[in-house]
Design a protein around this motif. Structure first.
Motif, PDB file in Angstrom:
ATOM      1  N   LYS A 183       0.607  -1.079  -0.022  1.00  0.00           N
ATOM      2  CA  LYS A 183      -0.084   0.028   0.049  1.00  0.00           C
ATOM      3  C   LYS A 183       0.879   1.282   0.129  1.00  0.00           C
ATOM      4  O   LYS A 183       0.699   2.404  -0.619  1.00  0.00           O
ATOM      5  CB  LYS A 183      -0.824   0.110   1.294  1.00  0.00           C
TER       6      LYS A 183
ATOM      7  N   ASP B 130      -6.125   6.386  -1.380  1.00  0.00           N
ATOM      8  CA  ASP B 130      -6.262   6.721   0.011  1.00  0.00           C
ATOM      9  C   ASP B 130      -7.033   7.933   0.256  1.00  0.00           C
ATOM     10  O   ASP B 130      -7.924   8.313   1.010  1.00  0.00           O
ATOM     11  CB  ASP B 130      -4.942   6.682   1.084  1.00  0.00           C
TER      12      ASP B 130
ATOM     13  N   TYR C 118      -5.254  -2.151  -4.568  1.00  0.00           N
ATOM     14  CA  TYR C 118      -4.412  -1.047  -4.550  1.00  0.00           C
ATOM     15  C   TYR C 118      -3.436  -1.138  -5.672  1.00  0.00           C
ATOM     16  O   TYR C 118      -3.093  -0.142  -6.373  1.00  0.00           O
ATOM     17  CB  TYR C 118      -3.463  -1.111  -3.191  1.00  0.00           C
TER      18      TYR C 118
ATOM     19  N   LYS D 149     -10.391   2.656  -0.403  1.00  0.00           N
ATOM     20  CA  LYS D 149     -10.294   1.869   0.604  1.00  0.00           C
ATOM     21  C   LYS D 149     -11.824   1.600   1.396  1.00  0.00           C
ATOM     22  O   LYS D 149     -11.751   1.001   2.538  1.00  0.00           O
ATOM     23  CB  LYS D 149      -9.604   2.595   1.946  1.00  0.00           C
TER      24      LYS D 149
END
Length: 320
Positions: A57, A227, A285, A252
């Motif tokens: 991530k 994010d 991701y 997310k």
């Protein structure tokens, strides 16, 4: 939350570097010359707390932000100086402005400050905007709106603000508010245009700005990452919206929605997140990076050893 053999970066503490600040996702070090070292960990933050550690991530965030910083440098100056490691950016020290700028183009979200959450609570006037009755979940708004919140430096909760409150409370001057608003809407428009070319909808995003030593407004932190932003897969939107479902996404919400369905994440203990959900989030991701940027993701080489040790080697020239 992962087997020990998985190479993840849960913590980026480097005792040999000064002025360490551990944020929700990033570990920051301030060098004596004023430069900042920002290391993106694999921590997943939502609801003002850490939910899990997601392999790759941090690298995805750093490299996605790099793509967008380079694609928007003509719109707004940013803090980036160089990239010594896939998880690291060295940037200029800024005085971060105490307002987080969130731009939204759809009635979406799951957090307490999202327009969808507030709308479902019956609110129609929020953040200085009036939304009409009759909007449905995930419906596009008449135009993009800015929904600013206070920047919770002490790890407290962000609080909704209006433009008038920002100025009257002295958080920003009127000129600063006008500037960051214009920057945010222009950055968002560029993001939506480039995302659409990749088959994506940039639904909403947050920006953080700071002042450099000359008082110039500079884009900080990250930009248009999974994010800080919500992306939907464009070709899933019409059918999903018609069915009253959330479009397929890269953000997310993949983990956040699972947690929110099982507890009050602002109050209750977070239930143990299944390993397969964490593995799935990691794949999301990586897929997000590749789809957003059109580039191939290169995971850490086994020969590099633990991620933190690789970072330590790559940052050796910056050690005071």
């Amino acid at each position: 939350m992962q087997p020990a053999a998985v190479n993840v970066l849960a913590d980026a503490t480097l005792p040999e570097f000064p002025n360490h600040y551990r944020g929700k996702v990033r570990d920051t070090y301030e060098l004596p010359d004023g430069r900042l070292i920002l290391i993106a960990s694999d921590r997943l933050s939502a609801f003002d707390r850490i939910l899990a550690v997601i392999p790759h991530k941090g690298q995805v965030l750093t490299q996605t932000a790099r793509y967008w910083f380079e694609k928007t440098a003509d719109i707004c100056p940013n803090h980036v100086l160089e990239y010594p490691d896939p998880n690291v950016v060295v940037g200029r020290r800024l005085k971060i402005l105490p307002v987080e700028i969130v731009v939204r183009d759809y009635l979406a979200g799951t957090t307490g400050t999202s327009v969808l959450t507030l709308y479902k609570q019956g609110q129609r006037n929020m953040y200085g905007h009036h939304l009409p009755d009759g909007l449905r979940d995930n419906q596009r708004l008449p135009k993009p709106i800015i929904t600013p919140t206070s920047k919770a430096f002490d790890a407290g909760h962000d609080e909704p603000l209006t433009a008038q409150e920002i100025v009257t409370q002295g958080l920003l001057t009127a000129a600063q508010w006008d500037a960051v608003s214009a920057y945010a809407l222009a950055l968002f428009a560029r993001g939506q245009t480039l995302a659409a070319q990749q088959g994506l909808i940039l639904v909403d995003t947050k920006y953080e700005f700071g002042l450099d030593a000359d008082g110039q407004i500079v884009l900080a932190d990250e930009i248009h990452t999974p994010d800080s932003s919500r992306y939907w897969i464009a070709d899933t939107y019409p059918a999903k919206f018609a069915a009253g479902e959330r479009p397929n996404s890269f953000d997310k919400d993949f983990v956040r929605s699972w947690v929110a369905a099982r507890c009050d994440p602002y109050v209750d203990p977070i239930p143990e997140i299944p390993a397969e959900l964490i593995e799935g989030a990691s794949k999301v991701y990586i897929e997000a990076f590749e789809t957003i940027t059109g580039q191939t993701f290169h995971p850490p080489a086994a020969s590099d050893g633990p991620i933190l040790e690789r970072i330590r080697r790559n940052l050796a020239p910056y050690r005071p």
